[in-house]
Design an enzyme around this catalytic site. Sequence first.
Site, PDB file in Angstrom:
ATOM      1  N   CYS A   2       0.863  -1.072   0.253  1.00 37.70           N
ATOM      2  CA  CYS A   2      -0.142   0.061   0.129  1.00 37.70           C
ATOM      3  C   CYS A   2       0.819   1.412   0.188  1.00 37.70           C
ATOM      4  CB  CYS A   2      -0.861  -0.080   1.132  1.00 37.70           C
ATOM      5  SG  CYS A   2      -2.013  -1.476   1.401  1.00 37.70           S
ATOM      6  N   ARG A  27       3.963   1.058  -6.731  1.00 37.22           N
ATOM      7  CA  ARG A  27       4.009  -0.119  -5.640  1.00 37.22           C
ATOM      8  C   ARG A  27       2.919  -1.222  -6.044  1.00 37.22           C
ATOM      9  NH1 ARG A  27       6.160   2.419  -0.769  1.00 37.22           N
ATOM     10  NH2 ARG A  27       5.063   1.175   0.446  1.00 37.22           N
ATOM     11  N   TRP A  74      -2.832  -2.398  -1.840  1.00 43.43           N
ATOM     12  CA  TRP A  74      -2.585  -3.535  -2.352  1.00 43.43           C
ATOM     13  C   TRP A  74      -3.363  -4.671  -1.354  1.00 43.43           C
ATOM     14  CZ3 TRP A  74      -0.422  -6.428  -6.267  1.00 43.43           C
ATOM     15  CH2 TRP A  74      -0.043  -7.641  -6.171  1.00 43.43           C
ATOM     16  N   ASN A 100      -0.826   0.618   6.092  1.00 42.34           N
ATOM     17  CA  ASN A 100      -0.238  -0.329   5.282  1.00 42.34           C
ATOM     18  C   ASN A 100       0.379  -1.385   6.302  1.00 42.34           C
ATOM     19  OD1 ASN A 100       1.403  -1.800   3.540  1.00 42.34           O
ATOM     20  ND2 ASN A 100       3.095  -0.195   3.036  1.00 42.34           N
ATOM     21  N   GLY A 101       0.240  -2.834   5.936  1.00 46.36           N
ATOM     22  CA  GLY A 101       0.607  -3.657   6.867  1.00 46.36           C
ATOM     23  C   GLY A 101      -0.568  -4.699   7.321  1.00 46.36           C
ATOM     24  N   GLU A 481      13.940 -23.160 -15.031  1.00 46.54           N
ATOM     25  CA  GLU A 481      13.853 -21.954 -14.573  1.00 46.54           C
ATOM     26  C   GLU A 481      14.896 -20.984 -14.749  1.00 46.54           C
ATOM     27  OE1 GLU A 481      11.462 -20.255 -14.215  1.00 46.54           O
ATOM     28  OE2 GLU A 481      12.042 -18.606 -13.058  1.00 46.54           O
ATOM     29  N   LYS A 485      14.927 -17.840 -17.136  1.00 45.12           N
ATOM     30  CA  LYS A 485      15.271 -16.521 -16.655  1.00 45.12           C
ATOM     31  C   LYS A 485      16.367 -15.733 -17.577  1.00 45.12           C
ATOM     32  CE  LYS A 485      12.693 -15.353 -14.142  1.00 45.12           C
ATOM     33  NZ  LYS A 485      12.015 -16.496 -14.311  1.00 45.12           N
ATOM     34  N   GLU A 488      14.938 -15.070 -21.038  1.00 48.18           N
ATOM     35  CA  GLU A 488      13.995 -14.128 -21.392  1.00 48.18           C
ATOM     36  C   GLU A 488      14.490 -12.657 -20.916  1.00 48.18           C
ATOM     37  OE1 GLU A 488      10.431 -14.201 -18.730  1.00 48.18           O
ATOM     38  OE2 GLU A 488      11.691 -14.937 -17.205  1.00 48.18           O
ATOM     39  N   HIS A 504      21.410 -38.051 -24.226  1.00 50.79           N
ATOM     40  CA  HIS A 504      20.489 -38.572 -25.398  1.00 50.79           C
ATOM     41  C   HIS A 504      20.362 -37.512 -26.206  1.00 50.79           C
ATOM     42  CE1 HIS A 504      19.488 -41.946 -22.957  1.00 50.79           C
ATOM     43  NE2 HIS A 504      19.451 -41.293 -21.856  1.00 50.79           N
ATOM     44  N   LYS A 603       3.787  -8.575 -18.606  1.00 42.11           N
ATOM     45  CA  LYS A 603       3.998  -9.238 -17.353  1.00 42.11           C
ATOM     46  C   LYS A 603       2.872 -10.358 -16.804  1.00 42.11           C
ATOM     47  CE  LYS A 603       5.067 -10.018 -13.315  1.00 42.11           C
ATOM     48  NZ  LYS A 603       6.486 -10.743 -12.893  1.00 42.11           N
TER      49      LYS A 603
HETATM   50  C1  AGP Z   1       8.540 -15.756 -15.990  1.00 38.30           C
HETATM   51  O1  AGP Z   1       9.613 -15.150 -15.747  1.00 38.30           O
HETATM   52  C2  AGP Z   1       7.433 -14.954 -17.029  1.00 38.30           C
HETATM   53  N1  AGP Z   1       7.211 -13.698 -16.908  1.00 38.30           N
HETATM   54  C3  AGP Z   1       6.212 -15.828 -17.500  1.00 38.30           C
HETATM   55  O2  AGP Z   1       6.695 -17.124 -17.946  1.00 38.30           O
HETATM   56  C4  AGP Z   1       5.297 -15.984 -16.569  1.00 38.30           C
HETATM   57  O3  AGP Z   1       5.765 -16.937 -15.379  1.00 38.30           O
HETATM   58  C5  AGP Z   1       3.847 -16.825 -17.213  1.00 38.30           C
HETATM   59  O4  AGP Z   1       3.677 -15.820 -17.840  1.00 38.30           O
HETATM   60  C6  AGP Z   1       2.914 -16.982 -16.173  1.00 38.30           C
HETATM   61  O5  AGP Z   1       2.329 -15.863 -15.540  1.00 38.30           O
HETATM   62  P1  AGP Z   1       1.494 -16.275 -14.127  1.00 38.30           P
HETATM   63  O6  AGP Z   1       2.095 -16.775 -13.040  1.00 38.30           O
HETATM   64  O7  AGP Z   1       1.171 -14.655 -13.777  1.00 38.30           O
HETATM   65  O8  AGP Z   1       0.325 -16.832 -14.648  1.00 38.30           O
END
Ligand code: AGP
Length: 608
Positions: A2, A27, A74, A100-101, A481, A485, A488, A504, A603
């Site tokens: 928040c 935020r 939030w 906030n909290g 993962e 990272k 991407e 393989h 995002k």
């Molecule tokens: C992860 O770094 C990416 N931004 C992307 O793979 C993300 O995890 C995926 O789009 C799923 O998003 P969500 O967790 O909001 O469902």
Amino acid sequence: MCGIVGYIGPRQAGHLLLDGLRRLEYRGYDSAGIALLNGGGLEVIKTSGKLSNLEKALVGRVPSGTLGIAHTRWATHGAPTEINAHPHTDQDGNIAVIHNGIIENATAIRTALVNIGHTFESDTDTEVLAHLIGALFQGDLEEAVAAALKEVDGAYGIAVISAQQPDVLVAARKGSPLIVGVGTDEWFVASDASPLLEHTRSVVYLDDGEMVVLTRDGYRVRDLQVTEIQKPVSQIEWDLAKIERGGFEHFMLKEIFEQPESLRNTLRGHLLDDEGTARLLGLNLTDDELKRIDRIVITACGTSWHSSLIGEYMIEELARVPVEVEYASEFRYRNPVIDERTLVIGISQSGETADTLAAIREAKARGARTLGLVNVVGSTIAREVEGGTYLHAGPEIGVASTKAFTSQIAALALFTLRLARLKDMSILQGRQFIQALRELPDKVQQILDRAPDVERLAEEFLDSSNVLYLGRGVNFPVALEGALKLKEISYIHAEGYPAAEMKHGPIALIDENMPVVFIAPKDGVHSKIVSNIEEVKARGGKVIALVNEGDAEIERLADKTFPIPDTVDLLTPILTSLPLQLFAYYVAVRRGCNVDQPRNLAKSVTVE
Ligand code: AGP
């Protein structure tokens, strides 16, 4: 998190506070509100959704007044609705509070107030605090706030105003940052410096347990026992961008370093040491219903799909229930075998990913029970599943998911513990698992303290065009993962593979230009990973290995190693993913990439 902003001085507060809220938008929030003393009493306007909704509600009717408070919320408890938005008022509507909290004993206080006739409109802990202050008010707002805060458990950053004292603004801090802006015959209070910069760079940082009383003649800092406290006035050196990122260069780095705290918040209130289990009230599944589940499907996308794979290892190992992990985009178009004894879990940071939402809807249509492990409170997936648990990781602004990933694993560990203790896990095993979970935030911090070592490692490999990530068992998803990272945010091609699978096919790629990252803690398959490292070395590959402290065997073999603290095997991904997040970050920054908004990415992928 928040956002809080308050003002007292000679100027009209309305637009000034709205500008302050705009500065706090970064935020992350889902509702906003403002309260002003307009000479004729207290006026409160609040709306759900974005700040533009509040601005629309205020068109042509911004209340006059030179003392006010404003808030962006939030949601943590209670959906992001207008009713739950701040400011909240006391029973008589004379006192307004923004917060906030989390107030952990809000339920008990609410019950006590209801018993003396109080009525509540919202689901929030903040409204309880407003009513408590009102109940204790005897003409002195400062004393009423101090008395109320002595009864409160939990974390808060608050600002309070009263129609009965139109020349006083009281604020207090315990666990949520709060600073005082010292202007020229005007004073401010805010969650961080971003709303203050255009007015003043002179600030006073409040510490936990401190209150500040702002009047038209100045400010006074004190503790809850009336003792006055002298505080230095500091000058803000940062620019706005740096303030929004908490001093970090990028939101992604800030969020990587938030993980000790975000993990604590994910676990907070769920670990029952005596019973050796987890409390998950939001599942909306009785223990008997949980015990009747004979198959679990976990469905997600991207990073959330990787944490799902870790959940598969946890649940099958400890709860002995069969688990399948499905890409949501595949699951939604397949003809999956689902019945009422199937539990489908959707994992999503945003709670808005179109494929995951569609997969959940398909599962429900076929009669499955559904749960959500979601970060954004009140998001679509969170509202459409039958139950679940929120991650409480706080807003994740960087497109590349980091703290949400480790919080997803922690939430899966809580679910696994709950289910396993209904099956064959003993109370002692449950307590040991809880102890391991409790130790994780400090172990994460140990890794973060060594971030400069990872930065040096990144310097050596930033010109690579391909990188292979290899892991076994519960660290195979960490290899996936780590590769995601890197690719991407740095646009270097990277692949994650089960270490044994390298033989393989991918082993054909190994040469002196191919860095190979091994996730190699001392777990049950350590000796196998040593063999895989030898295979790579024999072909001239460069080996970077994440190892437990003192693993001389791999330290002898690998070109570079990075130490990981010990923990139980199933929880190692929360630790081993950290250096890989940092490695990807530092490589991407050195390559001049837009770390927080990588090209082509969003995002939240709210379209197919
Ligand atoms: C992860 O770094 C990416 N931004 C992307 O793979 C993300 O995890 C995926 O789009 C799923 O998003 P969500 O967790 O909001 O469902």
